[in-house]
Scaffold this motif. Structure first.
Motif, PDB file in Angstrom:
ATOM      1  N   GLY A   1       0.787  -1.228   0.000  1.00 53.02           N
ATOM      2  CA  GLY A   1       0.000   0.000   0.000  1.00 53.02           C
ATOM      3  C   GLY A   1       0.818   1.277   0.000  1.00 53.02           C
ATOM      4  N   THR A   2       0.311   2.290   0.687  1.00 59.81           N
ATOM      5  CA  THR A   2       0.903   3.622   0.652  1.00 59.81           C
ATOM      6  C   THR A   2       2.332   3.640   1.177  1.00 59.81           C
ATOM      7  OG1 THR A   2      -1.249   4.692   0.874  1.00 59.81           O
ATOM      8  CG2 THR A   2       0.658   5.988   1.505  1.00 59.81           C
ATOM      9  N   ARG A   3       2.637   2.818   2.183  1.00 56.71           N
ATOM     10  CA  ARG A   3       4.005   2.784   2.707  1.00 56.71           C
ATOM     11  C   ARG A   3       4.995   2.374   1.630  1.00 56.71           C
ATOM     12  NH1 ARG A   3       1.093   1.031   6.818  1.00 56.71           N
ATOM     13  NH2 ARG A   3       1.301  -1.145   6.218  1.00 56.71           N
ATOM     14  N   VAL A   4       4.557   1.497   0.730  1.00 54.48           N
ATOM     15  CA  VAL A   4       5.425   1.106  -0.382  1.00 54.48           C
ATOM     16  C   VAL A   4       5.690   2.294  -1.293  1.00 54.48           C
ATOM     17  CG1 VAL A   4       5.517  -0.250  -2.514  1.00 54.48           C
ATOM     18  CG2 VAL A   4       4.833  -1.339  -0.373  1.00 54.48           C
ATOM     19  N   ARG A   5       4.644   3.050  -1.614  1.00 52.89           N
ATOM     20  CA  ARG A   5       4.811   4.200  -2.503  1.00 52.89           C
ATOM     21  C   ARG A   5       5.735   5.239  -1.874  1.00 52.89           C
ATOM     22  NH1 ARG A   5       0.300   1.605  -3.373  1.00 52.89           N
ATOM     23  NH2 ARG A   5      -0.844   1.726  -5.344  1.00 52.89           N
ATOM     24  N   HIS A   6       5.587   5.454  -0.586  1.00 48.54           N
ATOM     25  CA  HIS A   6       6.443   6.417   0.116  1.00 48.54           C
ATOM     26  C   HIS A   6       7.892   5.940   0.121  1.00 48.54           C
ATOM     27  CE1 HIS A   6       7.863   8.362   4.071  1.00 48.54           C
ATOM     28  NE2 HIS A   6       7.843   9.293   3.143  1.00 48.54           N
ATOM     29  N   THR A   7       8.091   4.652   0.414  1.00 45.65           N
ATOM     30  CA  THR A   7       9.439   4.096   0.466  1.00 45.65           C
ATOM     31  C   THR A   7      10.104   4.135  -0.908  1.00 45.65           C
ATOM     32  OG1 THR A   7       8.780   2.635   2.280  1.00 45.65           O
ATOM     33  CG2 THR A   7      10.783   2.052   1.082  1.00 45.65           C
TER      34      THR A   7
ATOM     35  N   PRO B   1      19.469   1.060  -6.621  1.00 45.10           N
ATOM     36  CA  PRO B   1      19.216   0.187  -7.780  1.00 45.10           C
ATOM     37  C   PRO B   1      17.877  -0.532  -7.656  1.00 45.10           C
ATOM     38  CG  PRO B   1      20.787  -0.829  -6.300  1.00 45.10           C
ATOM     39  CD  PRO B   1      20.574   0.559  -5.780  1.00 45.10           C
ATOM     40  N   THR B   2      17.415  -1.065  -8.773  1.00 44.25           N
ATOM     41  CA  THR B   2      16.112  -1.741  -8.806  1.00 44.25           C
ATOM     42  C   THR B   2      16.015  -2.852  -7.768  1.00 44.25           C
ATOM     43  OG1 THR B   2      15.826  -1.233 -11.146  1.00 44.25           O
ATOM     44  CG2 THR B   2      14.539  -3.063 -10.259  1.00 44.25           C
ATOM     45  N   GLY B   3      17.068  -3.655  -7.629  1.00 45.64           N
ATOM     46  CA  GLY B   3      17.057  -4.738  -6.655  1.00 45.64           C
ATOM     47  C   GLY B   3      16.961  -4.245  -5.234  1.00 45.64           C
ATOM     48  N   GLY B   4      17.592  -3.097  -4.951  1.00 44.27           N
ATOM     49  CA  GLY B   4      17.492  -2.511  -3.621  1.00 44.27           C
ATOM     50  C   GLY B   4      16.091  -2.039  -3.321  1.00 44.27           C
ATOM     51  N   ILE B   5      15.432  -1.480  -4.330  1.00 44.61           N
ATOM     52  CA  ILE B   5      14.046  -1.046  -4.164  1.00 44.61           C
ATOM     53  C   ILE B   5      13.143  -2.247  -3.874  1.00 44.61           C
ATOM     54  CG2 ILE B   5      12.085   0.048  -5.312  1.00 44.61           C
ATOM     55  CD1 ILE B   5      14.091   1.704  -6.911  1.00 44.61           C
ATOM     56  N   ALA B   6      13.352  -3.349  -4.608  1.00 44.13           N
ATOM     57  CA  ALA B   6      12.547  -4.554  -4.399  1.00 44.13           C
ATOM     58  C   ALA B   6      12.706  -5.076  -2.973  1.00 44.13           C
ATOM     59  CB  ALA B   6      12.948  -5.632  -5.403  1.00 44.13           C
TER      60      ALA B   6
ATOM     61  N   LEU C   1      13.321  -3.327  -0.276  1.00 48.32           N
ATOM     62  CA  LEU C   1      12.606  -2.433   0.628  1.00 48.32           C
ATOM     63  C   LEU C   1      11.096  -2.621   0.534  1.00 48.32           C
ATOM     64  CD1 LEU C   1      14.709   0.801   0.082  1.00 48.32           C
ATOM     65  CD2 LEU C   1      14.660  -0.619   2.136  1.00 48.32           C
ATOM     66  N   VAL C   2      10.587  -2.836  -0.672  1.00 53.55           N
ATOM     67  CA  VAL C   2       9.153  -3.036  -0.859  1.00 53.55           C
ATOM     68  C   VAL C   2       8.675  -4.247  -0.065  1.00 53.55           C
ATOM     69  CG1 VAL C   2       7.360  -3.625  -2.529  1.00 53.55           C
ATOM     70  CG2 VAL C   2       9.041  -1.858  -3.081  1.00 53.55           C
ATOM     71  N   GLY C   3       9.446  -5.331  -0.124  1.00 49.53           N
ATOM     72  CA  GLY C   3       9.089  -6.526   0.627  1.00 49.53           C
ATOM     73  C   GLY C   3       9.025  -6.261   2.124  1.00 49.53           C
ATOM     74  N   ALA C   4       9.920  -5.421   2.617  1.00 48.98           N
ATOM     75  CA  ALA C   4       9.915  -5.090   4.046  1.00 48.98           C
ATOM     76  C   ALA C   4       8.646  -4.347   4.438  1.00 48.98           C
ATOM     77  CB  ALA C   4      11.149  -4.252   4.379  1.00 48.98           C
ATOM     78  N   MET C   5       8.157  -3.480   3.568  1.00 47.43           N
ATOM     79  CA  MET C   5       6.919  -2.756   3.859  1.00 47.43           C
ATOM     80  C   MET C   5       5.726  -3.707   3.894  1.00 47.43           C
ATOM     81  SD  MET C   5       7.855   0.296   4.421  1.00 47.43           S
ATOM     82  CE  MET C   5       9.334  -0.470   5.106  1.00 47.43           C
TER      83      MET C   5
ATOM     84  N   SER D   1       3.663 -10.412  -0.778  1.00 49.31           N
ATOM     85  CA  SER D   1       3.375 -10.564  -2.201  1.00 49.31           C
ATOM     86  C   SER D   1       4.602 -10.436  -3.097  1.00 49.31           C
ATOM     87  CB  SER D   1       2.350  -9.502  -2.636  1.00 49.31           C
ATOM     88  OG  SER D   1       1.197  -9.574  -1.832  1.00 49.31           O
ATOM     89  N   ILE D   2       5.549  -9.596  -2.705  1.00 49.77           N
ATOM     90  CA  ILE D   2       6.700  -9.329  -3.571  1.00 49.77           C
ATOM     91  C   ILE D   2       7.521 -10.597  -3.754  1.00 49.77           C
ATOM     92  CG2 ILE D   2       8.968  -8.185  -3.564  1.00 49.77           C
ATOM     93  CD1 ILE D   2       6.806  -6.421  -4.644  1.00 49.77           C
ATOM     94  N   PRO D   3       7.899 -10.945  -4.986  1.00 52.86           N
ATOM     95  CA  PRO D   3       8.721 -12.138  -5.202  1.00 52.86           C
ATOM     96  C   PRO D   3      10.055 -12.010  -4.463  1.00 52.86           C
ATOM     97  CG  PRO D   3       7.859 -11.288  -7.274  1.00 52.86           C
ATOM     98  CD  PRO D   3       7.563 -10.259  -6.240  1.00 52.86           C
ATOM     99  N   PRO D   4      10.612 -13.122  -4.011  1.00 55.86           N
ATOM    100  CA  PRO D   4      11.849 -13.068  -3.218  1.00 55.86           C
ATOM    101  C   PRO D   4      13.097 -12.927  -4.086  1.00 55.86           C
ATOM    102  CG  PRO D   4      11.148 -15.331  -3.454  1.00 55.86           C
ATOM    103  CD  PRO D   4      10.088 -14.490  -4.122  1.00 55.86           C
ATOM    104  N   TYR D   5      13.091 -11.964  -5.014  1.00 53.17           N
ATOM    105  CA  TYR D   5      14.264 -11.753  -5.867  1.00 53.17           C
ATOM    106  C   TYR D   5      15.296 -10.873  -5.167  1.00 53.17           C
ATOM    107  CZ  TYR D   5      11.120 -13.373  -9.555  1.00 53.17           C
ATOM    108  OH  TYR D   5      10.248 -14.090 -10.307  1.00 53.17           O
ATOM    109  N   HIS D   6      14.812  -9.948  -4.321  1.00 54.12           N
ATOM    110  CA  HIS D   6      15.689  -9.037  -3.593  1.00 54.12           C
ATOM    111  C   HIS D   6      16.627  -8.305  -4.561  1.00 54.12           C
ATOM    112  CE1 HIS D   6      13.736 -10.997  -0.403  1.00 54.12           C
ATOM    113  NE2 HIS D   6      14.563 -11.994  -0.227  1.00 54.12           N
TER     114      HIS D   6
END
Length: 257
Positions: free
Chosen positions: A67-73, A83-88, A90-94, A136-141
């Motif tokens: 949700g919104t915490r992901v958009r903010h992060t 980098p894209t992988g770093g963003i992924a 963080l999204v999983g943590a939210m 939900s986020i795939p575990p690609y990290h």
């Protein structure tokens, strides 16, 4: 034994119609982060009560979005130039935060938060009457593939749940959103948008709406999937609609392979 696993001819010989399904009698339910969690207790508490009742009669796994915490992060991560992988990562943590919230509401009904990659624990949970909650986020990290456009991870929450279901052999996913289903245009922005109540994957791919309620990557991956046969989208703000979907009713939008 000596063939290269990237050789096209070798790969072609591995094709099989028979693939073991680990959880063929389980339905995956995806709860939208922005559409459900961000609405607070008015949306989440009645839905949690409904899930507790559904759990008594159906084998289910719950997946949550951020949700919104992901958009903010993501906004902060982009500003920092991650980098894209770093963003992924963080999204999983939210999303894990929402999993903890939901687990707090359902703990007395036997729920548990599954750690990110502990997929093999799911059958054990289910056979012992436990209600698993996954992110939900795939575990690609940091191994997230570079996206075609922009720096955002191409594999979002809806796609991640689809991969959960496909790899584990689940035949059906029910996405719980704040709309009645899939429309030909975003109903929040376009008056007169038409609800698509039933459609096949092939029909949808031939005439894909520009604005989608689910990740576009989900439908692209579904082309070659082996196990997921049905994706259903229901309105989680309508009490009882999720239960009707689990009972086999064609409410919301039904997309079939």
């Amino acid at each position: 034994m000596r063939e290269s696993l990237v050789d096209r001819r070798t790969v072609a010989t591995t094709a099989s119609e028979h693939e073991f399904q680990i959880l063929p009698d389980v339905t995956l339910i995806g709860l939208g982060g922005h559409s459900i969690f961000d609405r607070g207790k008015e949306a989440l508490l009645p839905l949690a009560q409904e899930l507790a009742e559904i759990h008594k009669h159906h084998k289910i796994v719950l997946g949550v979005g951020g949700g919104t915490r992901v958009r903010h992060t993501v906004a902060i991560a982009l500003d920092l130039g991650l980098p894209t992988g770093g963003i992924a990562q963080l999204v999983g943590a939210m999303e894990e935060a929402n999993a903890v919230f939901l687990n707090a509401l359902l703990a007395k009904h036997g729920s548990i938060v599954m750690q990110r990659e502990h997929f093999w624990e799911l059958p054990l949970y289910l056979e012992n009457g436990i209600l698993p909650i996954v992110i939900s986020i795939p575990p690609y990290h940091f191994w997230e593939p570079p996206p075609q456009d922009g720096p955002l991870p191409a594999h979002g929450s809806d796609f991640g749940l689809f991969i959960h279901a496909e790899v584990l052999g689940m035949p059906r996913i029910v996405f719980v959103k704040d709309e009645d289903g899939l429309y030909d245009r975003d109903p929040k922005r376009h008056e007169g948008a038409r609800l698509i109540s039933r459609i096949t994957l092939d029909e949808l791919l031939r005439n894909m709406p520009d604005e989608l309620i689910l990740d576009r990557q989900l439908f692209e991956a579904w082309r070659t999937a082996r196990h997921v046969k049905k994706v259903q989208i229901v309105n989680g703000l309508r009490r009882g609609e999720l239960a009707r979907a689990l009972a086999g009713e064609d409410c919301g939008t039904v997309i079939e392979r």
